[in-house]
Every structure is written in C-alpha cells, then in structure tokens.
Design a protein around this motif. Structure first.
Motif, PDB file in Angstrom:
ATOM      1  N   LEU A  50       0.772  -1.260  -0.155  1.00 21.15           N
ATOM      2  CA  LEU A  50       0.068   0.029   0.000  1.00 21.15           C
ATOM      3  C   LEU A  50       0.949   1.250   0.164  1.00 21.15           C
ATOM      4  CD1 LEU A  50      -2.687  -0.929   2.483  1.00 21.15           C
ATOM      5  CD2 LEU A  50      -2.861  -0.914   0.002  1.00 21.15           C
ATOM      6  N   ALA A  51       1.886   1.262   0.835  1.00 23.20           N
ATOM      7  CA  ALA A  51       2.760   2.404   0.815  1.00 23.20           C
ATOM      8  C   ALA A  51       3.601   2.565  -0.636  1.00 23.20           C
ATOM      9  CB  ALA A  51       4.137   2.252   1.703  1.00 23.20           C
ATOM     10  N   ARG A  52       3.778   1.512  -1.402  1.00 21.56           N
ATOM     11  CA  ARG A  52       4.264   1.846  -2.730  1.00 21.56           C
ATOM     12  C   ARG A  52       3.371   2.358  -3.815  1.00 21.56           C
ATOM     13  NH1 ARG A  52       7.097  -2.851  -6.617  1.00 21.56           N
ATOM     14  NH2 ARG A  52       7.063  -1.861  -8.388  1.00 21.56           N
ATOM     15  N   ILE A  53       2.051   1.834  -3.534  1.00 21.90           N
ATOM     16  CA  ILE A  53       0.754   2.192  -4.396  1.00 21.90           C
ATOM     17  C   ILE A  53       0.714   3.610  -4.247  1.00 21.90           C
ATOM     18  CG2 ILE A  53      -1.663   2.080  -4.753  1.00 21.90           C
ATOM     19  CD1 ILE A  53      -1.469  -0.888  -4.259  1.00 21.90           C
ATOM     20  N   ALA A  54       0.602   4.035  -2.742  1.00 23.90           N
ATOM     21  CA  ALA A  54       0.352   5.553  -2.450  1.00 23.90           C
ATOM     22  C   ALA A  54       1.575   6.539  -2.869  1.00 23.90           C
ATOM     23  CB  ALA A  54       0.393   5.552  -1.017  1.00 23.90           C
ATOM     24  N   HIS A  97      -3.452   9.224   3.421  1.00 25.73           N
ATOM     25  CA  HIS A  97      -4.066   9.891   2.374  1.00 25.73           C
ATOM     26  C   HIS A  97      -4.785   8.819   1.319  1.00 25.73           C
ATOM     27  CE1 HIS A  97      -4.020  12.945  -1.088  1.00 25.73           C
ATOM     28  NE2 HIS A  97      -5.180  12.756  -0.726  1.00 25.73           N
ATOM     29  N   LEU A  98      -4.122   7.750   1.041  1.00 23.31           N
ATOM     30  CA  LEU A  98      -4.828   6.819   0.442  1.00 23.31           C
ATOM     31  C   LEU A  98      -5.892   5.854   1.244  1.00 23.31           C
ATOM     32  CD1 LEU A  98      -4.798   4.688  -2.031  1.00 23.31           C
ATOM     33  CD2 LEU A  98      -2.962   3.579  -0.792  1.00 23.31           C
ATOM     34  N   ASN A  99      -5.762   5.729   2.552  1.00 16.75           N
ATOM     35  CA  ASN A  99      -6.628   5.261   3.156  1.00 16.75           C
ATOM     36  C   ASN A  99      -8.059   5.870   3.331  1.00 16.75           C
ATOM     37  OD1 ASN A  99      -5.002   3.156   3.775  1.00 16.75           O
ATOM     38  ND2 ASN A  99      -4.374   3.880   5.830  1.00 16.75           N
ATOM     39  N   ARG A 100      -7.714   7.406   3.591  1.00 15.40           N
ATOM     40  CA  ARG A 100      -8.800   8.277   3.636  1.00 15.40           C
ATOM     41  C   ARG A 100      -9.630   8.338   2.073  1.00 15.40           C
ATOM     42  NH1 ARG A 100      -5.029  11.602   6.437  1.00 15.40           N
ATOM     43  NH2 ARG A 100      -4.519  13.094   4.045  1.00 15.40           N
ATOM     44  N   ASP A 101      -8.881   8.085   1.052  1.00 20.04           N
ATOM     45  CA  ASP A 101      -9.857   8.110  -0.296  1.00 20.04           C
ATOM     46  C   ASP A 101     -10.588   6.820  -0.436  1.00 20.04           C
ATOM     47  OD1 ASP A 101      -9.506  10.155  -1.891  1.00 20.04           O
ATOM     48  OD2 ASP A 101      -8.260   9.263  -3.526  1.00 20.04           O
ATOM     49  N   PHE A 102      -9.831   5.696   0.153  1.00 23.25           N
ATOM     50  CA  PHE A 102     -10.749   4.256   0.165  1.00 23.25           C
ATOM     51  C   PHE A 102     -11.742   4.691   1.055  1.00 23.25           C
ATOM     52  CE2 PHE A 102      -7.385   2.098  -2.203  1.00 23.25           C
ATOM     53  CZ  PHE A 102      -8.067   1.063  -2.526  1.00 23.25           C
TER      54      PHE A 102
END
Length: 251
Positions: free
Chosen positions: A205-209, A219-224
C-alpha cells in the motif's frame, strides 16, 4: 453481456466511466443503509462519487456498455450533470428509447447478438447527437488526458492543453461530465489504484500511495474510506468475480 451464479455483496466504486446496463435474467438488489431494494432491469449510471453495494442475483445475464466520462451527452443527449452520483432506471431518463432497446436486446438469440443490438443502438444515437461543427472537442480531450495521466495532470496545465481558461474548463466539464475536473481526476486515479491492488502480486500500500501521487498512505486510506466505504485491506479481501463476468463495449 455475461452470465454467472450468485455472489456476496459486490462493492462498486467510482472509476471515471458511466454505464448503461440491461439485465436480461434476475436483477441485483441495491443495499443502502442496511435496506435492500431490487433495481430496475435497465439502468443508466452517471459518474459515481461514492460506493454502491449490490447483491448479485441467482441467475445473471447482462448486456452493458461502459461510456467514457464525456459520452453521456454526446451519445444519449443527456447532460452529465443530471446523472452525477445517480443510478436511475433507463426509461426514466431515456423514455421510449430505453424500452425499444430493452425489447430488441431481450429478443436477441445470443449474448453476442444482444451486444450487437446495444452497440448498434448507441452508434445510431451517437450519429444523431454528434456535433457537426468540426471543431475539436475540448472536454473529450480533457477526459482522455486526465485518464492517460491517472488523474495526475494539474488542472491549470490541462486547461491550457485543451485551449480553455480554467473557469471555462470547470464549467463545461461539470455540465458535460457531471463532476468537476478535479473530482474526475480523483476517480480515475482511484481506478488505477484498484487495478494495482487486483494484480496477482499487488505492490504494498505504501508503494501504491507513492506511485499514484498520494502524500502518504493515510491519504490513500482516506480516499478508500470515502470512495469505497472501507479500508484498502477490506476492499482487497472482499473482491469477488461478479464484475469479471461482464463483457462490455465502450464508447
């Protein structure tokens, strides 16, 4: 069109596309705030702005077309702003056209023939509604550029690339597509993230972000949470193959 068996609740998330869907067998149920209701057999979905939960039916036979963000007014003659965040019965929006299309598609002897009926109907509608000015379509180009960049292209740069002021771009984009350029960019970035998560060996997930321009993993988690209604890990764990049974055309 596609055929399949029953599945658990399917989470549909924004991806920057619109859809017209015809259910030829059983119809899925939409789950909202703990209440389930059967949808119409023919649906028109605009730009989604959040998750939609569907319980697929026991017998599935679907013919659908996925349309690029700017295509709803061009193909169907309906402003995108009227459908943003909505999944409406196709007859409520298109009237007798939707009934005729449903009858012809339902009478087709095979899935391929049914897809051909839908493709032909959309091509005829496009031919009737396509502007004859010969001028470049700035919004169509803007949609393509944002999709190609996975939503990373700055809006000021995008406006300059398509020959509009930022204000002109935002006003026209909202009318045609149904959401702002920034909101659409967010949807197509999220679709790219979902595709990365669904790889056989997905990145961390860190690499995707980092790859898709999020400031950090939170920030990615908030979008999800906003766009999918759950965390990335829950989203990945619950994915099921119902969507993969779709064989769709696009315009």
């Amino acid at each position: 069109g596609g055929e399949g068996g029953p599945a658990e609740v399917e989470r549909i998330v924004p991806d920057g596309l619109s859809e017209i869907v015809f259910h030829l067998a059983d119809v899925p149920r939409r789950c909202l705030d703990g209440v389930e209701a059967t949808q119409a057999s023919a649906l028109l979905a605009g730009q989604l702005t959040g998750p939609v939960l569907l319980r697929p039916p026991g017998r599935t036979s679907i013919v659908a077309a996925r349309l690029r963000a700017h295509a709803i007014p061009t193909v169907l003659g309906v402003p995108g702003r009227e459908l943003a965040g909505r999944i409406d019965p196709a007859e409520d929006v298109l009237g007798a056209r939707a009934r005729r299309w449903r009858e012809r598609i339902g009478a087709a002897p095979t899935v391929d023939a049914a897809l051909g009926e839908l493709r032909g109907a959309l091509e005829r509608a496009l031919d009737r509604n396509l502007p004859r000015t010969g001028r470049p379509d700035a919004i169509a180009r803007a949609v393509r550029l944002l999709a190609a960049s996975h939503g990373a292209l700055p809006i000021d740069v995008l406006a300059a690339d398509v020959g509009l002021s930022r204000r002109q771009l935002e006003r026209t984009f909202l009318e045609r597509v149904g959401v702002s350029p920034k909101r659409y960019a967010r949807s197509v970035r999220f679709a790219a993230v979902v595709a990365a998560l669904e790889e056989v060996a997905p990145p961390s997930l860190a690499r995707i972000a980092a790859e898709f321009g999020y400031a950090d993993q939170p920030h990615l988690n908030r979008d999800f949470r906003e766009l999918a209604g759950c965390s990335p890990r829950v989203f990945r764990a619950e994915r099921n193959p119902w969507n993969a049974s779709f064989v769709t055309g696009s315009s």
